[in-house]
Design an enzyme around this catalytic site. Structure first.
Site, PDB file in Angstrom:
ATOM      1  N   SER A  18       0.822  -1.206   0.000  1.00 29.19           N
ATOM      2  CA  SER A  18       0.000   0.000   0.000  1.00 29.19           C
ATOM      3  C   SER A  18       0.859   1.261   0.000  1.00 29.19           C
ATOM      4  O   SER A  18       1.942   1.292   0.586  1.00 29.19           O
ATOM      5  CB  SER A  18      -0.901   0.006   1.248  1.00 29.19           C
ATOM      6  N   TYR A  21      -2.363   5.365  -4.284  1.00 26.27           N
ATOM      7  CA  TYR A  21      -3.431   6.324  -4.041  1.00 26.27           C
ATOM      8  C   TYR A  21      -3.108   7.577  -4.839  1.00 26.27           C
ATOM      9  O   TYR A  21      -1.962   8.050  -4.818  1.00 26.27           O
ATOM     10  CB  TYR A  21      -3.537   6.675  -2.554  1.00 26.27           C
ATOM     11  N   THR A  61      -5.907   2.564  -6.874  1.00 22.84           N
ATOM     12  CA  THR A  61      -7.171   2.563  -6.136  1.00 22.84           C
ATOM     13  C   THR A  61      -7.999   3.769  -6.543  1.00 22.84           C
ATOM     14  O   THR A  61      -7.530   4.908  -6.481  1.00 22.84           O
ATOM     15  CB  THR A  61      -6.911   2.579  -4.620  1.00 22.84           C
ATOM     16  N   LYS A 106      -8.503  -0.803  -9.004  1.00 24.11           N
ATOM     17  CA  LYS A 106      -9.194  -1.358  -7.839  1.00 24.11           C
ATOM     18  C   LYS A 106     -10.285  -0.400  -7.363  1.00 24.11           C
ATOM     19  O   LYS A 106     -10.071   0.805  -7.277  1.00 24.11           O
ATOM     20  CB  LYS A 106      -8.197  -1.611  -6.711  1.00 24.11           C
TER      21      LYS A 106
END
Length: 389
Positions: free
Chosen positions: A107, A130, A156, A252
């Site tokens: 992440s 992100y 994402t 995602k």
């Protein structure tokens, strides 16, 4: 040593060992947590067809995801602050995934940095991005992931704005944890976790601290994060990001057939049917309910993966039999990590593979590519009869 036979066994140990704020960070959804709960419970609505007098010898759970061979159709999902569930948590999880033969996804909001994980593993991992307002930072993140030889970029899409998670607000979630009376009282009962944390230097967001001007302490870090998610993210920006990456790109956070078509149009290699673990739009459909309509919309023109609610090998089988090419586990591996470190992640993967293998056999299938809807009993109104507009 306790006998671990299912993911719930790991969950119980995890709940005893990890501080409350990080346990609650994992075990919560937004608002009423309806979607969080239904991600799991909706799998129970699907039944399996038992078949007998079928040759069950020479079974294999092996498959592939975005061109990579995998020991089973499972990847470790990107989970923020994994390094707060256990010291050096991302490194431990990545090592377990590497040895098992499934992808690990790091992440953006990890405690261990991209470089840390790359230095402690030998197999390329995936990196989850992100999208932030600071384009220079995003470009440098992508460049760092390339330098680390990450083999796929997972973008994402469903975190432009943060869903409210009551427990995180009430617990004052931060990394490292703020030392309040309540926090200190809880940490005093989690001494084994604390001793491990004292032995590591990795206690802040490794992909951010030291890489962004003006971010040097927890207060400035959380302020920067809360202001940085890109509210203006649209499909044109997604296309530009896709063009900056040389390898497979996975999008995602897809929960609607029209968005799945848009993902196909921008050149994504795979999409992940996901509602962010029920942590964003509460009241949205569970991932498994949303899966069939998305598969109907894109067919086999793009790989479709599923994230959300996977707690067993039977869940993996149900998703793949419905048509998903792969699945992701988040909480299931976090339970193992918090309970027993790297060994716990390996145990979680072992549990899921054994359940998948046994269930395949009892349904009369020997290979993952033989799994289809013929082995499922799906309620006629499984997706629900809804009206829009």
């Amino acid at each position: 040593m306790p006998v671990i036979t299912n993911i719930d066994d790991l969950k119980r140990i995890y709940a005893r060992r990890v501080p409350r704020m990080f346990h609650d960070y994992c075990e919560s959804g937004s608002w009423t947590e309806q979607t969080f709960r239904e991600n799991v419970s909706d799998f129970d609505l699907i039944r399996l067809r038992q078949r007998v007098a079928v040759d069950m010898a020479d079974r294999s759970t092996a498959s592939s995801m975005v061109g990579e061979d995998v020991a089973m159709p499972v990847a470790l999902a990107p989970v923020g602050m994994t390094g707060m569930q256990a010291a050096d948590g991302e490194i431990k999880a990545a090592r377990a995934a590497e040895r098992f033969g499934v992808p690990f996804t790091l992440s953006t909001m990890s405690i261990c940095s991209i470089e840390d994980v790359a230095a402690h593993t030998s197999k390329p991992f995936w990196f989850q991005l992100y999208v932030m307002q600071d384009e220079d930072y995003v470009d440098r993140l992508i460049a760092r992931a390339k330098e680390a030889k990450c083999s796929a970029l997972v973008i994402t899409l469903d975190l432009q704005i943060l869903g409210q998670r009551h427990k995180d607000l009430k617990n004052g979630l931060s990394a490292p944890p703020k030392l309040t009376l309540s926090t200190m009282a809880d940490l005093a009962t989690k001494w084994s976790w604390g001793l491990e944390m004292l032995g590591t230097k990795r206690r802040q967001f490794g992909n951010i601290v030291g890489h962004v001007k003006g971010v040097s302490d927890p207060a400035s870090l959380m302020s920067w994060i809360n202001e940085q998610f890109d509210l203006t993210l649209d499909w044109d920006k997604v296309k530009k990001l896709r063009d900056k990456w040389d390898g497979p790109v996975i999008l995602k956070g897809i929960l609607d057939a029209e968005d799945a078509k848009a993902a196909l149009a921008v050149g994504a290699d795979a999409i992940v049917v996901s509602n962010h673990g029920g942590r964003q739009l509460d009241g949205a459909l569970s991932s498994i309910r949303a899966l069939p309509s998305i598969l109907d919309a894109v067919g086999d023109r793009i790989e479709v993966h599923l994230d959300g609610g996977i707690r067993s090998g039977q869940d993996v089988l149900k998703a793949v039999a419905l048509g998903a090419k792969g699945t992701y586990i988040g909480r299931a591996f976090v339970y193992g990590l918090g309970a027993m470190g790297q060994k716990g992640v390996s145990t979680a993967l072992d549990v899921i593979r054994k359940e998948l293998d046994t269930t395949m056999a009892l349904c009369g299938r020997r290979r993952v590519d033989e799994l289809d809807r013929d082995i499922l009993l799906v309620p006629r109104d499984f997706e629900g009869t809804w009206q829009t507009g």
